[in-house]
Design an enzyme around this catalytic site. Structure first.
Site, PDB file in Angstrom:
ATOM      1  N   SER A  10      39.659  34.128  40.993  1.00 35.16           N
ATOM      2  CA  SER A  10      40.196  35.262  41.749  1.00 35.16           C
ATOM      3  C   SER A  10      41.178  34.721  42.778  1.00 35.16           C
ATOM      4  O   SER A  10      40.824  33.856  43.585  1.00 35.16           O
ATOM      5  CB  SER A  10      39.065  35.991  42.469  1.00 35.16           C
ATOM      6  OG  SER A  10      39.615  36.791  43.508  1.00 35.16           O
ATOM      7  N   HIS A  57      41.987  36.451  37.676  1.00 34.07           N
ATOM      8  CA  HIS A  57      41.273  37.659  38.103  1.00 34.07           C
ATOM      9  C   HIS A  57      42.008  38.259  39.302  1.00 34.07           C
ATOM     10  O   HIS A  57      42.149  37.618  40.345  1.00 34.07           O
ATOM     11  CB  HIS A  57      39.835  37.289  38.464  1.00 34.07           C
ATOM     12  CG  HIS A  57      38.972  38.444  38.821  1.00 34.07           C
ATOM     13  ND1 HIS A  57      38.304  39.210  37.887  1.00 34.07           N
ATOM     14  CD2 HIS A  57      38.647  38.980  40.032  1.00 34.07           C
ATOM     15  CE1 HIS A  57      37.612  40.150  38.497  1.00 34.07           C
ATOM     16  NE2 HIS A  57      37.808  40.048  39.804  1.00 34.07           N
ATOM     17  N   ASP A  93      42.205  41.181  42.057  1.00 35.08           N
ATOM     18  CA  ASP A  93      41.363  42.154  42.752  1.00 35.08           C
ATOM     19  C   ASP A  93      42.209  43.208  43.454  1.00 35.08           C
ATOM     20  O   ASP A  93      42.894  42.909  44.429  1.00 35.08           O
ATOM     21  CB  ASP A  93      40.485  41.428  43.780  1.00 35.08           C
ATOM     22  CG  ASP A  93      39.375  40.639  43.120  1.00 35.08           C
ATOM     23  OD1 ASP A  93      38.604  41.255  42.349  1.00 35.08           O
ATOM     24  OD2 ASP A  93      39.297  39.424  43.351  1.00 35.08           O
ATOM     25  N   MET A 114      42.292  46.526  45.638  1.00 38.11           N
ATOM     26  CA  MET A 114      41.449  47.306  46.561  1.00 38.11           C
ATOM     27  C   MET A 114      42.306  48.322  47.307  1.00 38.11           C
ATOM     28  O   MET A 114      43.424  48.006  47.714  1.00 38.11           O
ATOM     29  CB  MET A 114      40.782  46.367  47.567  1.00 38.11           C
ATOM     30  CG  MET A 114      40.002  45.240  46.911  1.00 38.11           C
ATOM     31  SD  MET A 114      39.128  44.249  48.126  1.00 38.11           S
ATOM     32  CE  MET A 114      38.477  42.935  47.093  1.00 38.11           C
ATOM     33  N   HIS A 125      40.859  43.803  38.099  1.00 35.12           N
ATOM     34  CA  HIS A 125      39.620  44.440  38.579  1.00 35.12           C
ATOM     35  C   HIS A 125      39.995  45.527  39.583  1.00 35.12           C
ATOM     36  O   HIS A 125      40.358  45.242  40.720  1.00 35.12           O
ATOM     37  CB  HIS A 125      38.752  43.340  39.212  1.00 35.12           C
ATOM     38  CG  HIS A 125      37.461  43.823  39.792  1.00 35.12           C
ATOM     39  ND1 HIS A 125      36.687  43.047  40.629  1.00 35.12           N
ATOM     40  CD2 HIS A 125      36.792  45.006  39.657  1.00 35.12           C
ATOM     41  CE1 HIS A 125      35.608  43.723  40.977  1.00 35.12           C
ATOM     42  NE2 HIS A 125      35.653  44.919  40.416  1.00 35.12           N
ATOM     43  N   MET A 177      39.259  48.165  42.138  1.00 34.45           N
ATOM     44  CA  MET A 177      38.280  48.693  43.098  1.00 34.45           C
ATOM     45  C   MET A 177      38.980  49.807  43.865  1.00 34.45           C
ATOM     46  O   MET A 177      39.266  49.688  45.064  1.00 34.45           O
ATOM     47  CB  MET A 177      37.799  47.557  44.020  1.00 34.45           C
ATOM     48  CG  MET A 177      36.871  46.591  43.314  1.00 34.45           C
ATOM     49  SD  MET A 177      36.771  44.984  44.132  1.00 34.45           S
ATOM     50  CE  MET A 177      38.236  44.220  43.459  1.00 34.45           C
ATOM     51  N   MET A 202      28.733  43.133  39.163  1.00 32.52           N
ATOM     52  CA  MET A 202      29.057  42.672  40.521  1.00 32.52           C
ATOM     53  C   MET A 202      27.826  41.984  41.113  1.00 32.52           C
ATOM     54  O   MET A 202      26.734  42.563  41.141  1.00 32.52           O
ATOM     55  CB  MET A 202      29.468  43.840  41.415  1.00 32.52           C
ATOM     56  CG  MET A 202      30.847  44.408  41.121  1.00 32.52           C
ATOM     57  SD  MET A 202      32.178  43.203  41.064  1.00 32.52           S
ATOM     58  CE  MET A 202      32.135  42.518  42.726  1.00 32.52           C
ATOM     59  N   ASP A 208      30.807  38.573  39.090  1.00 28.73           N
ATOM     60  CA  ASP A 208      31.839  38.428  40.130  1.00 28.73           C
ATOM     61  C   ASP A 208      31.212  38.516  41.520  1.00 28.73           C
ATOM     62  O   ASP A 208      30.627  39.533  41.881  1.00 28.73           O
ATOM     63  CB  ASP A 208      32.862  39.562  39.926  1.00 28.73           C
ATOM     64  CG  ASP A 208      34.005  39.524  40.908  1.00 28.73           C
ATOM     65  OD1 ASP A 208      34.105  38.569  41.702  1.00 28.73           O
ATOM     66  OD2 ASP A 208      34.826  40.470  40.871  1.00 28.73           O
ATOM     67  N   GLY A 226      36.204  32.888  43.405  1.00 31.30           N
ATOM     68  CA  GLY A 226      37.293  32.956  44.388  1.00 31.30           C
ATOM     69  C   GLY A 226      37.186  31.816  45.377  1.00 31.30           C
ATOM     70  O   GLY A 226      37.732  30.731  45.165  1.00 31.30           O
TER      71      GLY A 226
HETATM   72  C1  DX5 Z   1      34.944  40.922  45.553  1.00 35.70           C
HETATM   73  C2  DX5 Z   1      35.968  40.605  44.483  1.00 35.70           C
HETATM   74  C3  DX5 Z   1      35.804  39.245  43.957  1.00 35.70           C
HETATM   75  C4  DX5 Z   1      36.027  38.169  44.989  1.00 35.70           C
HETATM   76  C5  DX5 Z   1      35.223  36.977  44.590  1.00 35.70           C
HETATM   77  O1  DX5 Z   1      35.057  42.228  45.917  1.00 35.70           O
HETATM   78  O2  DX5 Z   1      35.865  41.512  43.417  1.00 35.70           O
HETATM   79  O3  DX5 Z   1      36.576  39.023  42.798  1.00 35.70           O
HETATM   80  O4  DX5 Z   1      37.370  37.793  45.115  1.00 35.70           O
HETATM   81  O5  DX5 Z   1      35.283  36.060  45.626  1.00 35.70           O
HETATM   82  P1  DX5 Z   1      34.112  35.006  45.890  1.00 35.70           P
HETATM   83  O6  DX5 Z   1      34.027  34.127  44.664  1.00 35.70           O
HETATM   84  O7  DX5 Z   1      34.621  34.277  47.089  1.00 35.70           O
HETATM   85  O8  DX5 Z   1      32.861  35.770  46.145  1.00 35.70           O
HETATM   86 ZN    ZN Z   2      36.794  40.923  41.434  1.00 35.64          ZN
END
Ligand code: DX5
Ligand code: ZN
Length: 216
Positions: free
Chosen positions: A7, A32, A34, A36, A65, A67, A136, A174, A196
């Protein structure tokens, strides 16, 4: 061997090109991304224009992904930006099957994500239509959170369902996946891990990616 989807949430965005090259050298299978919206999760990241720019600098498959609330509004935009796989949250869309079919109508792969508190029963009736289920393992919104142990049971149960129904889908997890816990998590039955901060906290991003990929 488990597939790795780094990520870029924890990457240095001022040097994204170099960061992505390091991940590719380490054998990353997906990138990946993310997305948001500050509504579905309490954080805002980036949208299709940024993905389009990254698409110009790498051929690695994009695991997008979403969100965001009502993701069906933006599927086409993310496809045009270069998504190879789009995952939506079951909690974010009213007509889940319709949204999944909309993603697949563009000829790309479709995934569904579940928050830690959402039971697997909620996706029971769409499993036959999915390419991926994203479990998740933290509450989404931020990188660097702590892995929630009870989600391991959900991964194990999902794997049992895949086997017993002979489903053709991948299981991804994730959140909170680090060097000191990933082996036990992968063993629960995963095909892909999203990592990530566990990668970007390392001095050598390429070496760290390889450790996750070849260590199990
Ligand atoms: C969280 C994201 C993840 C996040 C993972 O909401 O969907 O993809 O970036 O990060 P780590 O590996 O640091 O938990
Ligand atoms: Zn994610």
């Amino acid at each position: 061997m488990v597939m790795i989807a780094p990520s870029i949430l924890s990457a240095d965005f001022a040097n994204l090109k170099e960061e992505i090259e390091k991940l590719e050298k380490g054998g990353a299978d997906f990138l990946h991304l993310d997305i948001m919206d500050g509504m579905f999760v309490p954080n805002i990241t980036f949208g299709p224009p940024v993905i389009k720019s990254i698409r110009n600098i790498t051929d690695i498959p994009f695991d997008v992904h979403l969100m965001i609330e009502k993701p069906e509004r933006y599927i086409e935009d993310f496809v045009k930006a270069g998504a190879d796989l789009i995952t939506v949250h079951v909690e974010s869309t009213t007509h889940l099957h319709r949204t999944v079919e909309a993603i697949k109508s563009f000829g790309i792969k479709a995934g569904v994500a579940l928050n830690p508190a959402t039971p697997l029963d909620s996706i029971e009736y769409v499993l036959d239509y999915l390419d991926l289920v994203l479990i998740m393992t933290v509450n989404p919104g931020f990188g660097g959170q702590k892995f929630i142990e009870s989600t391991k049971r959900k991964i194990v149960r999902m794997k049992e369902i895949v086997k017993s129904r002979n489903l053709n889908l991948l299981i991804e997890a994730d959140g909170g996946i680090k060097l000191d816990n990933y082996k036990d998590i992968v063993k629960c039955g995963l095909d892909i891990i999203v990592v990530g901060s566990g990668i970007f906290e390392a001095e050598d991003i390429t070496e760290r990616t390889k450790m996750f990929k070849y260590g199990v």
